[in-house]
Scaffold this active site. Structure first.
Site, PDB file in Angstrom:
ATOM      1  N   ILE A 133     -38.442 -24.331  38.634  1.00  0.00           N
ATOM      2  CA  ILE A 133     -39.309 -23.809  39.698  1.00  0.00           C
ATOM      3  C   ILE A 133     -38.753 -22.496  40.240  1.00  0.00           C
ATOM      4  O   ILE A 133     -39.503 -21.533  40.460  1.00  0.00           O
ATOM      5  CB  ILE A 133     -39.481 -24.862  40.819  1.00  0.00           C
ATOM      6  CG1 ILE A 133     -40.265 -26.072  40.272  1.00  0.00           C
ATOM      7  CG2 ILE A 133     -40.209 -24.265  42.022  1.00  0.00           C
ATOM      8  CD1 ILE A 133     -40.326 -27.264  41.200  1.00  0.00           C
TER       9      ILE A 133
ATOM     10  N   ASP B 191     -27.310 -20.763  42.854  1.00  0.00           N
ATOM     11  CA  ASP B 191     -27.364 -22.047  42.146  1.00  0.00           C
ATOM     12  C   ASP B 191     -25.967 -22.299  41.605  1.00  0.00           C
ATOM     13  O   ASP B 191     -25.454 -21.484  40.828  1.00  0.00           O
ATOM     14  CB  ASP B 191     -28.383 -21.979  40.991  1.00  0.00           C
ATOM     15  CG  ASP B 191     -28.643 -23.346  40.359  1.00  0.00           C
ATOM     16  OD1 ASP B 191     -27.673 -24.104  40.160  1.00  0.00           O
ATOM     17  OD2 ASP B 191     -29.810 -23.639  40.065  1.00  0.00           O
TER      18      ASP B 191
ATOM     19  N   ARG C  28     -37.346 -30.524  48.395  1.00  0.00           N
ATOM     20  CA  ARG C  28     -37.401 -31.835  49.043  1.00  0.00           C
ATOM     21  C   ARG C  28     -37.150 -31.645  50.534  1.00  0.00           C
ATOM     22  O   ARG C  28     -36.331 -30.804  50.942  1.00  0.00           O
ATOM     23  CB  ARG C  28     -36.340 -32.768  48.466  1.00  0.00           C
ATOM     24  CG  ARG C  28     -36.717 -33.401  47.133  1.00  0.00           C
ATOM     25  CD  ARG C  28     -37.794 -34.474  47.303  1.00  0.00           C
ATOM     26  NE  ARG C  28     -38.108 -35.185  46.074  1.00  0.00           N
ATOM     27  CZ  ARG C  28     -39.127 -34.878  45.254  1.00  0.00           C
ATOM     28  NH1 ARG C  28     -39.911 -33.863  45.516  1.00  0.00           N
ATOM     29  NH2 ARG C  28     -39.356 -35.599  44.181  1.00  0.00           N
TER      30      ARG C  28
ATOM     31  N   ASP D 203     -43.857 -27.447  52.082  1.00  0.00           N
ATOM     32  CA  ASP D 203     -44.657 -28.429  51.340  1.00  0.00           C
ATOM     33  C   ASP D 203     -44.091 -29.829  51.492  1.00  0.00           C
ATOM     34  O   ASP D 203     -44.793 -30.810  51.267  1.00  0.00           O
ATOM     35  CB  ASP D 203     -44.674 -28.054  49.846  1.00  0.00           C
ATOM     36  CG  ASP D 203     -45.649 -28.921  49.064  1.00  0.00           C
ATOM     37  OD1 ASP D 203     -46.835 -28.961  49.452  1.00  0.00           O
ATOM     38  OD2 ASP D 203     -45.237 -29.577  48.082  1.00  0.00           O
TER      39      ASP D 203
ATOM     40  N   GLU E  39     -42.375 -38.241  55.240  1.00  0.00           N
ATOM     41  CA  GLU E  39     -43.719 -37.964  54.713  1.00  0.00           C
ATOM     42  C   GLU E  39     -44.553 -39.238  54.737  1.00  0.00           C
ATOM     43  O   GLU E  39     -44.021 -40.298  54.379  1.00  0.00           O
ATOM     44  CB  GLU E  39     -43.616 -37.426  53.276  1.00  0.00           C
ATOM     45  CG  GLU E  39     -42.900 -36.087  53.208  1.00  0.00           C
ATOM     46  CD  GLU E  39     -42.736 -35.544  51.786  1.00  0.00           C
ATOM     47  OE1 GLU E  39     -43.235 -36.181  50.849  1.00  0.00           O
ATOM     48  OE2 GLU E  39     -42.104 -34.489  51.632  1.00  0.00           O
TER      49      GLU E  39
ATOM     50  N   HIS F 267     -46.893 -32.237  50.496  1.00  0.00           N
ATOM     51  CA  HIS F 267     -46.167 -32.558  49.259  1.00  0.00           C
ATOM     52  C   HIS F 267     -47.179 -32.632  48.102  1.00  0.00           C
ATOM     53  O   HIS F 267     -47.284 -33.635  47.409  1.00  0.00           O
ATOM     54  CB  HIS F 267     -45.397 -33.885  49.385  1.00  0.00           C
ATOM     55  CG  HIS F 267     -44.401 -34.089  48.275  1.00  0.00           C
ATOM     56  ND1 HIS F 267     -43.277 -34.846  48.408  1.00  0.00           N
ATOM     57  CD2 HIS F 267     -44.368 -33.621  47.005  1.00  0.00           C
ATOM     58  CE1 HIS F 267     -42.597 -34.847  47.267  1.00  0.00           C
ATOM     59  NE2 HIS F 267     -43.251 -34.109  46.393  1.00  0.00           N
TER      60      HIS F 267
HETATM   61  N1  NAD Z   1     -43.254 -29.957  46.105  1.00  0.00           N
HETATM   62  C1  NAD Z   1     -43.562 -30.555  44.973  1.00  0.00           C
HETATM   63  O1  NAD Z   1     -44.681 -30.998  44.748  1.00  0.00           O
HETATM   64  C2  NAD Z   1     -42.515 -30.669  43.907  1.00  0.00           C
HETATM   65  C3  NAD Z   1     -42.933 -30.778  42.578  1.00  0.00           C
HETATM   66  C4  NAD Z   1     -41.980 -30.845  41.582  1.00  0.00           C
HETATM   67  C5  NAD Z   1     -40.632 -30.860  41.907  1.00  0.00           C
HETATM   68  N2  NAD Z   1     -40.270 -30.779  43.212  1.00  0.00           N
HETATM   69  C6  NAD Z   1     -38.851 -30.776  43.574  1.00  0.00           C
HETATM   70  O2  NAD Z   1     -38.277 -29.584  43.074  1.00  0.00           O
HETATM   71  C7  NAD Z   1     -37.037 -29.903  42.467  1.00  0.00           C
HETATM   72  C8  NAD Z   1     -36.673 -28.845  41.458  1.00  0.00           C
HETATM   73  O3  NAD Z   1     -37.550 -28.922  40.343  1.00  0.00           O
HETATM   74  P1  NAD Z   1     -37.183 -28.134  39.011  1.00  0.00           P
HETATM   75  O4  NAD Z   1     -38.168 -28.548  37.998  1.00  0.00           O
HETATM   76  O5  NAD Z   1     -36.974 -26.697  39.291  1.00  0.00           O
HETATM   77  O6  NAD Z   1     -35.757 -28.803  38.696  1.00  0.00           O
HETATM   78  P2  NAD Z   1     -34.548 -28.200  37.899  1.00  0.00           P
HETATM   79  O7  NAD Z   1     -33.622 -29.352  37.651  1.00  0.00           O
HETATM   80  O8  NAD Z   1     -35.033 -27.409  36.738  1.00  0.00           O
HETATM   81  O9  NAD Z   1     -33.850 -27.180  38.919  1.00  0.00           O
HETATM   82  C9  NAD Z   1     -33.148 -27.576  40.050  1.00  0.00           C
HETATM   83  C10 NAD Z   1     -32.000 -26.586  40.221  1.00  0.00           C
HETATM   84  O10 NAD Z   1     -31.452 -26.752  41.525  1.00  0.00           O
HETATM   85  C11 NAD Z   1     -30.064 -26.523  41.421  1.00  0.00           C
HETATM   86  N3  NAD Z   1     -29.349 -27.032  42.580  1.00  0.00           N
HETATM   87  C12 NAD Z   1     -28.967 -28.304  42.851  1.00  0.00           C
HETATM   88  N4  NAD Z   1     -28.306 -28.352  44.014  1.00  0.00           N
HETATM   89  C13 NAD Z   1     -28.271 -27.086  44.503  1.00  0.00           C
HETATM   90  C14 NAD Z   1     -27.731 -26.503  45.680  1.00  0.00           C
HETATM   91  N5  NAD Z   1     -27.085 -27.227  46.589  1.00  0.00           N
HETATM   92  N6  NAD Z   1     -27.908 -25.189  45.839  1.00  0.00           N
HETATM   93  C15 NAD Z   1     -28.554 -24.439  44.939  1.00  0.00           C
HETATM   94  N7  NAD Z   1     -29.088 -24.933  43.798  1.00  0.00           N
HETATM   95  C16 NAD Z   1     -28.945 -26.248  43.595  1.00  0.00           C
HETATM   96  C17 NAD Z   1     -29.672 -27.192  40.112  1.00  0.00           C
HETATM   97  O11 NAD Z   1     -28.429 -26.705  39.638  1.00  0.00           O
HETATM   98  C18 NAD Z   1     -30.855 -26.818  39.236  1.00  0.00           C
HETATM   99  O12 NAD Z   1     -30.597 -25.635  38.490  1.00  0.00           O
HETATM  100  C19 NAD Z   1     -37.250 -31.313  41.903  1.00  0.00           C
HETATM  101  O13 NAD Z   1     -36.040 -32.007  41.706  1.00  0.00           O
HETATM  102  C20 NAD Z   1     -38.107 -31.952  42.971  1.00  0.00           C
HETATM  103  O14 NAD Z   1     -37.276 -32.547  43.956  1.00  0.00           O
HETATM  104  C21 NAD Z   1     -41.166 -30.675  44.214  1.00  0.00           C
HETATM  105  O1  3PG Z   2     -40.649 -34.399  41.999  1.00  0.00           O
HETATM  106  C1  3PG Z   2     -41.815 -34.214  41.695  1.00  0.00           C
HETATM  107  O2  3PG Z   2     -42.207 -34.285  40.536  1.00  0.00           O
HETATM  108  C2  3PG Z   2     -42.765 -33.793  42.758  1.00  0.00           C
HETATM  109  O3  3PG Z   2     -42.171 -33.677  44.006  1.00  0.00           O
HETATM  110  C3  3PG Z   2     -43.953 -34.610  42.894  1.00  0.00           C
HETATM  111  O4  3PG Z   2     -43.764 -35.841  42.470  1.00  0.00           O
HETATM  112  P1  3PG Z   2     -43.151 -36.988  43.332  1.00  0.00           P
HETATM  113  O5  3PG Z   2     -43.492 -36.778  44.740  1.00  0.00           O
HETATM  114  O6  3PG Z   2     -43.783 -38.164  42.718  1.00  0.00           O
HETATM  115  O7  3PG Z   2     -41.676 -36.955  43.107  1.00  0.00           O
END
Ligand code: NAD
Ligand code: 3PG
Length: 322
Positions: free
Chosen positions: A157, A176, A234, A258, A263, A282
């Site tokens: 992301i 990161d 999160r 978001d 929640e 979310h």
């Molecule tokens: N809002 C939503 O609807 C939604 C949807 C999908 C995912 N998410 C959240 O977004 C997160 C990230 O998704 P992604 O696909 O990019 O995951 P990803 O695993 O590709 O990337 C997460 C990155 O965060 C880094 N990280 C961990 N702790 C850290 C810190 N303290 N400081 C800086 N960086 C740190 C990790 O090293 C990793 O590179 C998911 O784990 C989920 O919790 C939210």
């Molecule tokens: O982590 C995710 O994939 C997104 O935040 C949405 O899905 P979840 O709320 O089911 O984790």
């Protein structure tokens, strides 16, 4: 005997007859539970022993839940990316593989992050509210051009946010600890440096035990006066009372959120009262192509974990050390 699969992932429950039908073609009896944001031990322990597989949402997967699920449970397929509500070492220890959909929401969520940045910095939602109320305001916003964007968490992301923000003429910093490969136009920085220099701080990291309240009174104070905080990761990454205080004092210019510590966002949350805060539900992941891809991936993981298809995906429990 037909395999039985518990479905608690909300997005799959939203279209459950379709997925019940698809699973039936594989000889699976899919069982839904009444829709709830997430399930906890009292919901799960009494029923867990009856299932071979589980399509889970953000349910609390604890050692006690896993114990209740054994010896029958063979796989958990998390619908989505984040597995912060799962005790992965415990699942690994009892031999239940957990699969997820890594990176599946890169485009869906990064689009929304840019949406929050544009909205808050150019007063789109607040102007909409004012015009509907009969006013005709002319707020002067900072926008994105020539601004600095600090991306915290440079995974799928974070990278998606960088690719999009670059098109708006921004300078991009990233923090990161894993320092994944980044395009030339992204500069890695320490967190204090990123916070001090960024006009936008965008939280894109996964939630771990180490980054609870990464954004707190101290780190908010390190942010530039007038900066905008965006959280699409999160809710637990942000100490909400501290954020509220930073908005009340005017130190922050606004926020796009978001995700929240609780929640759905409680009805009496002070966050609802700020005109310079844009609130989501979310739902940043909820984009048609991404949702469909995660449906497919989740079913593949489920079938692989049940031994109904050859293994091509790697369970996230395989990445747990020890
Ligand atoms: N809002 C939503 O609807 C939604 C949807 C999908 C995912 N998410 C959240 O977004 C997160 C990230 O998704 P992604 O696909 O990019 O995951 P990803 O695993 O590709 O990337 C997460 C990155 O965060 C880094 N990280 C961990 N702790 C850290 C810190 N303290 N400081 C800086 N960086 C740190 C990790 O090293 C990793 O590179 C998911 O784990 C989920 O919790 C939210
Ligand atoms: O982590 C995710 O994939 C997104 O935040 C949405 O899905 P979840 O709320 O089911 O984790």
């Amino acid at each position: 005997m037909a395999k039985r699969v518990l479905v608690t992932g909300l997005m799959m429950l939203a279209d459950f007859p379709r997925f019940r039908g698809l699973m039936a073609e594989k000889g699976i009896e899919a069982v839904e539970v009444p829709v709830k944001q997430f399930l906890t031990e009292p919901d799960l322990i009494p029923i867990m022993g009856e299932f071979d597989g589980w399509v889970a949402g953000d349910d609390r997967v604890t050692p006690a839940v896993l114990k209740a699920a054994l010896p029958r449970l063979k796989v958990i397929a998390k619908w989505g990316t984040g597995v912060d509500s799962f005790d992965l070492p415990a699942a690994k220890a009892v031999g239940v593989p957990v699969y997820n959909a890594p990176g599946a929401f890169q485009h869906a969520v990064s689009e929304v992050a840019l949406g929050y940045m544009l909205d808050v910095s150019r007063y789109l939602s607040s102007t909409d509210r004012a015009v509907r109320a009969g006013r005709w305001p002319k707020p002067c916003g900072g926008g994105l051009y020539k601004k600095t964007v600090g991306i915290v968490g440079f995974g799928a992301i974070g990278r998606g946010v960088a690719e999009r923000a670059a098109g708006f003429g921004t300078t991009i910093l990233a923090y990161d600890p894993m320092q994944p490969p980044a395009p030339d136009y992204v500069t890695y920085a320490g967190l204090p440096e990123l916070l001090a220099q960024s006009d936008f701080v965008v939280l894109c990291c996964n939630m771990t035990q180490d980054n609870v309240h990464l954004i707190n009174a101290g780190t908010l104070q390190q942010m530039k006066p007038g900066a905008i905080l965006v959280n699409v990761g999160r809710g637990g990454l942000v100490d909400e009372p501290a954020l509220i205080a930073a908005l009340q004092s005017g130190h922050l210019g606004g926020a796009g959120l978001d995700v929240f510590e609780a929640e759905p966002l409680p009805a009496d949350s002070p966050l609802r009262g700020f005109d310079n805060v844009v609130l989501g539900s979310h739902n940043a992941n909820n984009q048609q192509a991404a949702i469909e891809a995660v449906h497919v991936r989740t079913l593949e993981c489920l079938y692989q974990g049940l031994g109904l298809e050859p293994k091509t995906h790697t369970p996230v429990t395989d990445l747990v050390k020890g």
